[in-house]
Write a protein that holds these residues in place. Sequence first.
Motif, PDB file in Angstrom:
ATOM      1  N   ALA A 128       0.850  -1.197   0.000  1.00 16.56           N
ATOM      2  CA  ALA A 128       0.000   0.000   0.000  1.00 16.56           C
ATOM      3  C   ALA A 128       0.881   1.240   0.000  1.00 16.56           C
ATOM      4  CB  ALA A 128      -0.922   0.000   1.212  1.00 16.56           C
ATOM      5  N   PRO A 129       0.887   2.033  -1.084  1.00 15.00           N
ATOM      6  CA  PRO A 129       1.699   3.259  -1.112  1.00 15.00           C
ATOM      7  C   PRO A 129       1.168   4.300  -0.134  1.00 15.00           C
ATOM      8  CG  PRO A 129       0.320   3.108  -3.071  1.00 15.00           C
ATOM      9  CD  PRO A 129       0.159   1.806  -2.336  1.00 15.00           C
ATOM     10  N   GLY A 130       2.063   5.119   0.381  1.00 11.32           N
ATOM     11  CA  GLY A 130       1.725   6.003   1.489  1.00 11.32           C
ATOM     12  C   GLY A 130       0.722   7.083   1.192  1.00 11.32           C
ATOM     13  N   ASP A 131       0.620   7.532  -0.069  1.00 10.68           N
ATOM     14  CA  ASP A 131      -0.231   8.682  -0.345  1.00 10.68           C
ATOM     15  C   ASP A 131      -1.722   8.384  -0.179  1.00 10.68           C
ATOM     16  OD1 ASP A 131      -0.136   7.041  -2.630  1.00 10.68           O
ATOM     17  OD2 ASP A 131      -0.638   8.694  -3.965  1.00 10.68           O
ATOM     18  N   VAL A 132      -2.130   7.095  -0.182  1.00 12.54           N
ATOM     19  CA  VAL A 132      -3.558   6.783  -0.011  1.00 12.54           C
ATOM     20  C   VAL A 132      -3.993   6.903   1.448  1.00 12.54           C
ATOM     21  CG1 VAL A 132      -3.615   5.273  -2.015  1.00 12.54           C
ATOM     22  CG2 VAL A 132      -3.182   4.279   0.249  1.00 12.54           C
ATOM     23  N   PHE A 133      -3.059   7.153   2.348  1.00 12.90           N
ATOM     24  CA  PHE A 133      -3.381   7.285   3.762  1.00 12.90           C
ATOM     25  C   PHE A 133      -3.510   8.749   4.190  1.00 12.90           C
ATOM     26  CE2 PHE A 133      -1.345   3.199   3.204  1.00 12.90           C
ATOM     27  CZ  PHE A 133      -2.148   2.351   3.944  1.00 12.90           C
ATOM     28  N   SER A 134      -3.649   9.641   3.227  1.00 13.43           N
ATOM     29  CA  SER A 134      -3.732  11.074   3.523  1.00 13.43           C
ATOM     30  C   SER A 134      -4.717  11.745   2.573  1.00 13.43           C
ATOM     31  CB  SER A 134      -2.353  11.724   3.373  1.00 13.43           C
ATOM     32  OG  SER A 134      -2.446  13.131   3.382  1.00 13.43           O
ATOM     33  N   ALA A 135      -5.598  12.577   3.129  1.00 12.83           N
ATOM     34  CA  ALA A 135      -6.534  13.339   2.293  1.00 12.83           C
ATOM     35  C   ALA A 135      -5.799  14.343   1.425  1.00 12.83           C
ATOM     36  CB  ALA A 135      -7.550  14.050   3.183  1.00 12.83           C
ATOM     37  N   SER A 136      -4.675  14.855   1.921  1.00 11.43           N
ATOM     38  CA  SER A 136      -3.887  15.828   1.166  1.00 11.43           C
ATOM     39  C   SER A 136      -2.797  15.146   0.341  1.00 11.43           C
ATOM     40  CB  SER A 136      -3.265  16.853   2.119  1.00 11.43           C
ATOM     41  OG  SER A 136      -2.480  16.212   3.110  1.00 11.43           O
ATOM     42  N   ARG A 137      -2.855  13.801   0.284  1.00 11.08           N
ATOM     43  CA  ARG A 137      -1.934  12.963  -0.508  1.00 11.08           C
ATOM     44  C   ARG A 137      -0.482  13.177  -0.113  1.00 11.08           C
ATOM     45  NH1 ARG A 137      -5.231  10.647  -4.432  1.00 11.08           N
ATOM     46  NH2 ARG A 137      -3.642   9.013  -4.396  1.00 11.08           N
ATOM     47  N   ARG A 138      -0.277  13.292   1.198  1.00 12.70           N
ATOM     48  CA  ARG A 138       1.091  13.342   1.728  1.00 12.70           C
ATOM     49  C   ARG A 138       1.661  11.920   1.800  1.00 12.70           C
ATOM     50  NH1 ARG A 138       1.129  16.820   7.164  1.00 12.70           N
ATOM     51  NH2 ARG A 138      -0.766  15.667   7.645  1.00 12.70           N
ATOM     52  N   PHE A 139       2.846  11.798   2.408  1.00 14.04           N
ATOM     53  CA  PHE A 139       3.492  10.511   2.687  1.00 14.04           C
ATOM     54  C   PHE A 139       3.872   9.765   1.400  1.00 14.04           C
ATOM     55  CE2 PHE A 139       0.275  11.229   6.081  1.00 14.04           C
ATOM     56  CZ  PHE A 139       1.167  11.677   7.041  1.00 14.04           C
ATOM     57  N   ARG A 140       4.276  10.521   0.400  1.00 16.18           N
ATOM     58  CA  ARG A 140       4.667   9.919  -0.874  1.00 16.18           C
ATOM     59  C   ARG A 140       5.901   9.026  -0.696  1.00 16.18           C
ATOM     60  NH1 ARG A 140       1.849  10.556  -6.048  1.00 16.18           N
ATOM     61  NH2 ARG A 140       3.295   9.723  -7.595  1.00 16.18           N
ATOM     62  N   ASN A 141       6.710   9.295   0.317  1.00 18.73           N
ATOM     63  CA  ASN A 141       7.912   8.494   0.548  1.00 18.73           C
ATOM     64  C   ASN A 141       7.685   7.380   1.571  1.00 18.73           C
ATOM     65  OD1 ASN A 141       7.679  10.544   2.585  1.00 18.73           O
ATOM     66  ND2 ASN A 141       9.754  10.017   3.268  1.00 18.73           N
ATOM     67  N   CYS A 142       6.416   7.063   1.831  1.00 17.61           N
ATOM     68  CA  CYS A 142       6.092   6.034   2.826  1.00 17.61           C
ATOM     69  C   CYS A 142       5.283   4.906   2.195  1.00 17.61           C
ATOM     70  CB  CYS A 142       5.297   6.634   3.981  1.00 17.61           C
ATOM     71  SG  CYS A 142       6.175   7.931   4.896  1.00 17.61           S
ATOM     72  N   LEU A 143       5.218   3.776   2.901  1.00 17.36           N
ATOM     73  CA  LEU A 143       4.397   2.662   2.466  1.00 17.36           C
ATOM     74  C   LEU A 143       3.976   1.832   3.667  1.00 17.36           C
ATOM     75  CD1 LEU A 143       6.673  -0.201   1.336  1.00 17.36           C
ATOM     76  CD2 LEU A 143       7.626   2.091   1.291  1.00 17.36           C
ATOM     77  N   ARG A 144       2.871   1.120   3.502  1.00 16.53           N
ATOM     78  CA  ARG A 144       2.414   0.192   4.540  1.00 16.53           C
ATOM     79  C   ARG A 144       2.579  -1.230   4.047  1.00 16.53           C
ATOM     80  NH1 ARG A 144      -3.799  -0.799   5.566  1.00 16.53           N
ATOM     81  NH2 ARG A 144      -3.328  -2.203   3.834  1.00 16.53           N
ATOM     82  N   LEU A 145       3.181  -2.057   4.915  1.00 17.91           N
ATOM     83  CA  LEU A 145       3.342  -3.475   4.609  1.00 17.91           C
ATOM     84  C   LEU A 145       2.524  -4.289   5.604  1.00 17.91           C
ATOM     85  CD1 LEU A 145       7.193  -3.715   3.903  1.00 17.91           C
ATOM     86  CD2 LEU A 145       5.329  -3.369   2.263  1.00 17.91           C
ATOM     87  N   SER A 146       1.797  -5.266   5.098  1.00 18.52           N
ATOM     88  CA  SER A 146       0.982  -6.120   5.954  1.00 18.52           C
ATOM     89  C   SER A 146       1.724  -7.401   6.295  1.00 18.52           C
ATOM     90  CB  SER A 146      -0.336  -6.463   5.256  1.00 18.52           C
ATOM     91  OG  SER A 146      -1.033  -7.460   5.976  1.00 18.52           O
ATOM     92  N   ALA A 147       1.591  -7.829   7.559  1.00 19.63           N
ATOM     93  CA  ALA A 147       2.164  -9.097   8.015  1.00 19.63           C
ATOM     94  C   ALA A 147       1.051 -10.088   8.325  1.00 19.63           C
ATOM     95  CB  ALA A 147       3.039  -8.871   9.248  1.00 19.63           C
ATOM     96  N   GLY A 148      -0.052  -9.997   7.588  1.00 23.96           N
ATOM     97  CA  GLY A 148      -1.217 -10.804   7.883  1.00 23.96           C
ATOM     98  C   GLY A 148      -1.236 -12.163   7.240  1.00 23.96           C
ATOM     99  N   SER A 149      -0.200 -12.528   6.480  1.00 23.02           N
ATOM    100  CA  SER A 149      -0.144 -13.845   5.843  1.00 23.02           C
ATOM    101  C   SER A 149       0.882 -14.730   6.538  1.00 23.02           C
ATOM    102  CB  SER A 149       0.227 -13.703   4.362  1.00 23.02           C
ATOM    103  OG  SER A 149      -0.756 -12.970   3.656  1.00 23.02           O
ATOM    104  N   THR A 150       0.672 -16.036   6.439  1.00 24.04           N
ATOM    105  CA  THR A 150       1.636 -16.975   7.005  1.00 24.04           C
ATOM    106  C   THR A 150       3.015 -16.714   6.405  1.00 24.04           C
ATOM    107  OG1 THR A 150      -0.103 -18.636   7.239  1.00 24.04           O
ATOM    108  CG2 THR A 150       2.176 -19.417   7.321  1.00 24.04           C
ATOM    109  N   TRP A 151       4.015 -16.534   7.268  1.00 26.76           N
ATOM    110  CA  TRP A 151       5.345 -16.206   6.773  1.00 26.76           C
ATOM    111  C   TRP A 151       5.892 -17.377   5.969  1.00 26.76           C
ATOM    112  CZ3 TRP A 151       7.465 -11.553   6.683  1.00 26.76           C
ATOM    113  CH2 TRP A 151       8.805 -11.443   6.273  1.00 26.76           C
ATOM    114  N   SER A 152       6.468 -17.079   4.828  1.00 31.18           N
ATOM    115  CA  SER A 152       6.955 -18.113   3.929  1.00 31.18           C
ATOM    116  C   SER A 152       8.173 -17.595   3.182  1.00 31.18           C
ATOM    117  CB  SER A 152       5.868 -18.500   2.922  1.00 31.18           C
ATOM    118  OG  SER A 152       5.557 -17.400   2.082  1.00 31.18           O
TER     119      SER A 152
END
Length: 486
Positions: free
Chosen positions: A434-458
């Motif tokens: 998930a790229p960072g800009d979708v987490f802001s109404a003003s489309r900030r956080f362009r240099n950020c990202l969210r990573l999910s750890a919700g899957s079995t590690w493999s």
Amino acid sequence: MDADTTTHRYEQLADLIVRMIDNGTLAPGVRLPSVRAIGAQYGISISTVLQGYRLLEDRGILVARPQSGFYVAATQGGTLALPSTSRLRSKASTVSISGAVAALLEHASNSALVPLGCAVPDAALLRSHRLDLALARAARQHGAHYNVYGAPRGELRLRREIARRAMRIGHALSPDDVVITSGCTEAVTLALSSVAKPGDTIAVESPTYFGLLHTLEMLDLKALELPTDPTRGVHVDALARLLDTEPVAACMLSSSFSNPLGSLMPEAQKRELLALLARHAVPLIEDDVYGDIHFMRERPRPFIALDGGANTIYCSSFSKSLAPGYRIGWIAPGAFAQQVMDRKLAFSLCSPVLPQVALADYLASGAYDAHMRRLRRLLEENLLRLTRTIEASFPAGTRVSRPAGGFALWVELPKGFDSRALFDEALEHGICFAPGDVFSASRRFRNCLRLSAGSTWSERIDKGVRRLGELARTQRTEDRGTLAVK
């Protein structure tokens, strides 16, 4: 313990723990037995055990967590810095994010991609077969009886089980205080539409969950982005200054382990925020979908369970902890009960009966508590593995969150990185995040990202994260080369 040696007993204990870490018996992130349990096992005093644990803490081998215990450090040595605290936005932003959210969700649901983009635990981790059996049994035995429109508030037995669980965290609820919804999304939509009208402003965390931003857009509400610390949540003093100058219809916050930062506001700070909102007569809507996924000894208490929570609307669901496909959430609207019920009747009339019956049976059996103990352990291990892989493969200067619950990491790359460009390139390599800009109404956080750890590690996920780090390093090198040419 060797009584004949000249080495102190606490030093012997420390050496034993180090050997167990070195040979893999105690893995990074594992919680050590309690001080009392170790003392009883080895016949030494609690103070001796504590002295040994503190010695290893001073060496960076163990990490102490308040009211939780001692853990093997995730890494032996330095860890990445925490993400930066977001800056204050003095004016509300009109939200226009629906296209980006739809595209992201389309990619996140693609099983051919390495699943780092969707904040939902996979079926292998959830292992909800007992719940499915309860559903099949209810359908087989009483299917015709449940193939009806249910009560608008939802099944009484399920509302009773939810109220019982709320009592454990100091939240006194009756079944009549609860309305069953289609996931937490409907609960939040009901809450927002009950307290605000089109054009109003809602104060939110920054960064905040993109699903909330999409809901604000659809309701024609504006977002006022509050500075948010990666560990302690929203800055209450900044909110206080804004409330003196800006009209705010409501404040929308996470109860615990915000998405995407994973921040947890201390209870004293929660009380301070509640008092501030009460002085300004601003209602609070809280989203508590991650509260059960905590890595501490005690589950954090939501705002509504604290003094001053009377003007709070509580929203939650089982989508993150047990059954995303069942789409069962709930809302405790408090003083806004009539407004919420009017909108529930208009939006969906009622929620499906059969899944509610099955979930009520499952909760009453006690299976949920055992399930959550296992799930919390697995998700904590996943986060530690993900963190270590980021540390080993991402560019120098990368920052990463350290949540004490949930299963997402917020990664901040050095200034100048473009996570949107990285996202497009990652898709070509079979990786979704998930790229960072979708987490802001003003489309900030362009240099950020969210990573999910919700899957079995493999091995596939490990390689995917490492490959993502390589792509980020390559982008950094190319950017520097471009600057050198200019």
